[in-house]
Each structure stands twice: as structure tokens, then as C-alpha cells.
Enzyme design. Sequence first.
Site, mmCIF file in Angstrom:
data_model
loop_
_atom_site.group_PDB
_atom_site.id
_atom_site.type_symbol
_atom_site.label_atom_id
_atom_site.label_comp_id
_atom_site.label_asym_id
_atom_site.label_seq_id
_atom_site.Cartn_x
_atom_site.Cartn_y
_atom_site.Cartn_z
ATOM 1 C CB SER A 17 -0.855 -0.011 1.273
ATOM 2 O OG SER A 17 -1.468 1.241 1.486
ATOM 3 C CE1 TYR A 55 -4.668 -1.908 4.868
ATOM 4 C CE2 TYR A 55 -3.400 0.089 4.498
ATOM 5 C CZ TYR A 55 -4.095 -1.004 4.005
ATOM 6 O OH TYR A 55 -4.195 -1.182 2.647
HETATM 7 P P1 NAD Z 1 -11.487 -6.228 -0.560
HETATM 8 O O1 NAD Z 1 -12.141 -6.073 0.770
HETATM 9 O O2 NAD Z 1 -12.240 -5.860 -1.798
HETATM 10 O O3 NAD Z 1 -10.965 -7.709 -0.750
HETATM 11 C C1 NAD Z 1 -10.345 -8.404 0.295
HETATM 12 C C2 NAD Z 1 -10.239 -9.853 -0.076
HETATM 13 O O4 NAD Z 1 -9.632 -10.553 1.018
HETATM 14 C C3 NAD Z 1 -11.607 -10.523 -0.307
HETATM 15 O O5 NAD Z 1 -11.487 -11.496 -1.310
HETATM 16 C C4 NAD Z 1 -11.884 -11.179 1.046
HETATM 17 O O6 NAD Z 1 -12.801 -12.261 0.978
HETATM 18 C C5 NAD Z 1 -10.478 -11.638 1.406
HETATM 19 N N1 NAD Z 1 -10.312 -11.895 2.824
HETATM 20 C C6 NAD Z 1 -10.672 -11.103 3.861
HETATM 21 N N2 NAD Z 1 -10.380 -11.697 5.024
HETATM 22 C C7 NAD Z 1 -9.807 -12.899 4.709
HETATM 23 C C8 NAD Z 1 -9.294 -13.973 5.477
HETATM 24 N N3 NAD Z 1 -9.312 -13.945 6.821
HETATM 25 N N4 NAD Z 1 -8.783 -15.049 4.827
HETATM 26 C C9 NAD Z 1 -8.800 -15.096 3.455
HETATM 27 N N5 NAD Z 1 -9.267 -14.102 2.695
HETATM 28 C C10 NAD Z 1 -9.774 -13.020 3.306
HETATM 29 O O7 NAD Z 1 -10.125 -5.389 -0.441
HETATM 30 P P2 NAD Z 1 -9.169 -4.717 -1.525
HETATM 31 O O8 NAD Z 1 -9.359 -3.255 -1.452
HETATM 32 O O9 NAD Z 1 -9.236 -5.410 -2.828
HETATM 33 O O10 NAD Z 1 -7.771 -5.006 -0.816
HETATM 34 C C11 NAD Z 1 -6.891 -6.041 -1.233
HETATM 35 C C12 NAD Z 1 -5.501 -5.714 -0.753
HETATM 36 O O11 NAD Z 1 -5.106 -4.444 -1.296
HETATM 37 C C13 NAD Z 1 -5.374 -5.576 0.768
HETATM 38 O O12 NAD Z 1 -4.144 -6.143 1.196
HETATM 39 C C14 NAD Z 1 -5.366 -4.070 0.971
HETATM 40 O O13 NAD Z 1 -4.706 -3.702 2.149
HETATM 41 C C15 NAD Z 1 -4.612 -3.619 -0.265
HETATM 42 N N6 NAD Z 1 -4.820 -2.215 -0.626
HETATM 43 C C16 NAD Z 1 -6.064 -1.747 -0.938
HETATM 44 C C17 NAD Z 1 -6.204 -0.418 -1.284
HETATM 45 C C18 NAD Z 1 -7.537 0.166 -1.668
HETATM 46 O O14 NAD Z 1 -7.595 1.400 -1.823
HETATM 47 N N7 NAD Z 1 -8.576 -0.609 -1.839
HETATM 48 C C19 NAD Z 1 -5.093 0.428 -1.304
HETATM 49 C C20 NAD Z 1 -3.846 -0.087 -0.976
HETATM 50 C C21 NAD Z 1 -3.728 -1.425 -0.643
#
Ligand code: NAD
Length: 255
Positions: free
Chosen positions: A137, A150
Amino acid sequence: MPSSSTLSGKRALITGSTSGIGLAVARALAGHGAQVVLNGFGDANDIDGLCAELGAVHVDADLMTQQGCETLMADAGPVDILVNNAGMQHVSPVDEFPIDKWNAIIALNLTAAFHTTRLAVPGMKEKGWGRIINTASAHSKTASPYKSAYNASKHGIDGFTKTVALELAQTGVTANCISPGYVWTPLIEGQIPDTMAARGLSRDEVINDVLLAKQPTKKFVQPAEIGALAVFLCGEEAGNVTGANWSIDGGWTAE
Ligand code: NAD
């Protein structure tokens, strides 16, 4: 359905790929011919539909625990590409931060990647080829208030990735982070109410004055843009790219 076969013959496990960024990465890798293993929670019919769309299999494992990570790796079988992407967020002042949320965030965002990596690496070393991509991130490089767990987990995954890259530097296995800024996914939508409460702001103020205020482009990153970067990192041309932390954040961390 693949549009290109550059990753043909490669088996790719993407954690947290039933939604958001992980699903976009899975779509991109499958679109380039990889055989995809999905993981994550969701409606069973929806997951069946994704498996059919991508020609993928789904492994149902909760990565919050060591046992869940071990089940995932056993059921996924040997993988050539490992994308540690599952993650969660909680927004709260540090002196009120719920201890169970701290422990859960560190377990899922950081410790799960250690378990999957340690279990995937022997097979990759044996093949002399592998790609490990960790979804970090912008918060792996900089911080925002009220996200102590986080930010700690994402700074941690950056250090973990660099260490793995150095250890595997002569094995044909690379390890890199992708560090998105704000991407419009359920994870971002879910933190808006808590941010409204923590900062006393309206929903629109959170979106425009907190989230997009960070990104000079004033645009959310698109999940497909992250998928395209993952495809590059998995390619042969990226064999010398290792230990890097790639920003895709609309210029956020340039400031
Ligand atoms: P999201 O909530 O859309 O997806 C999260 C995924 O993780 C889902 O498939 C969910 O079912 C799965 N998950 C949650 N808990 C779990 C568990 N205990 N075991 C297995 N799977 C589990 O989130 P996203 O925004 O796509 O985020 C994905 C990654 O990207 C994360 O690591 C997040 O920190 C990172 N990220 C997101 C953003 C953003 O702006 N959305 C920015 C930077 C980094």
C-alpha cells in the site's frame, strides 16, 4: 478465454481474490494464460461463477490463522506465482484501537504472507522460477492517522518482501510489492463510516478531502491497472526486478 498465453503453464495463487484488487489480479493473470487458484470469502454461487469465468479453482481458507494458511497451500498445490493480497483495515485512534482488530490486521496483512511464502518457496526454488507479489500500500511508505495497525502491517510487508528478495536473488524467484494508493473497492467503502466518525466529516468530505486529497491525480486507482502491473512482474522481462516496492498511487508518495 485467455487473450494472451505469456503465463501459460504457470499456476498462480492469489489470496483474497474473490473481490477488489485480488480479483482484478486473478482476471489479469488468467487473461494471460495462468491457471488460477482463487481464495477468499463470498457467496458460494458468486464464487462458482468466478471459477467458471476464469477456469479457476477456489480454496476456502481463513488466512487469519497458521492452520488456515497451511490448508490453503496444501489444497492449492505447488504454485509458480504467489500473490499475497488478502487484507483488512480498521480505523481508530491508537489509544482506543481494539486489540482484537490489531491482532487480526497483523495476522492477515503480514503473518499470512510469511506462512504462504515459506510454504511456496521450496517448490519455486526447485523449479528455478517463481514470482512472489505482495499487495502492500502507499501506507507501506507513508502513514495516515488512525490506521496504526494497517500502517505497521504494510511497512512490515515491505521489509519482509525485501528480505525474501535478497534471500532468493540467485534462485530465479523474485519478490516485489505493489503499493496502490486509494482503489475503489469494498475495503475502501467499508472504512468511510469509521473515518466519518473519527474525523467528524460527511461521506463526501471523507472521499474528497481525506481519500482523494492524498492523490495528486484526484482519481481512484483502477483495480485493472494493478492487474496489468502484476502481469508485468510475472513476465520473463521482469526477471531482474526484485526487492522493489512499486507505487501505483496517482503520485501520492511523490509528495
Ligand atoms: P477487498 O475487501 O475488496 O478484498 C479483500 C479480499 O480478502 C476478499 O477477497 C476477502 O474475501 C479476502 N479476505 C478477507 N479476510 C480474509 C481472510 N481472513 N482469509 C482469506 N481471505 C480473506 O479489499 P481490496 O481493497 O481489494 O484489498 C486487497 C488488498 O489491497 C489488501 O491487502 C489491501 O490492504 C490492499 N490495498 C487496498 C487499497 C484500496 O484502496 N482498496 C489500497 C492499498 C492497498
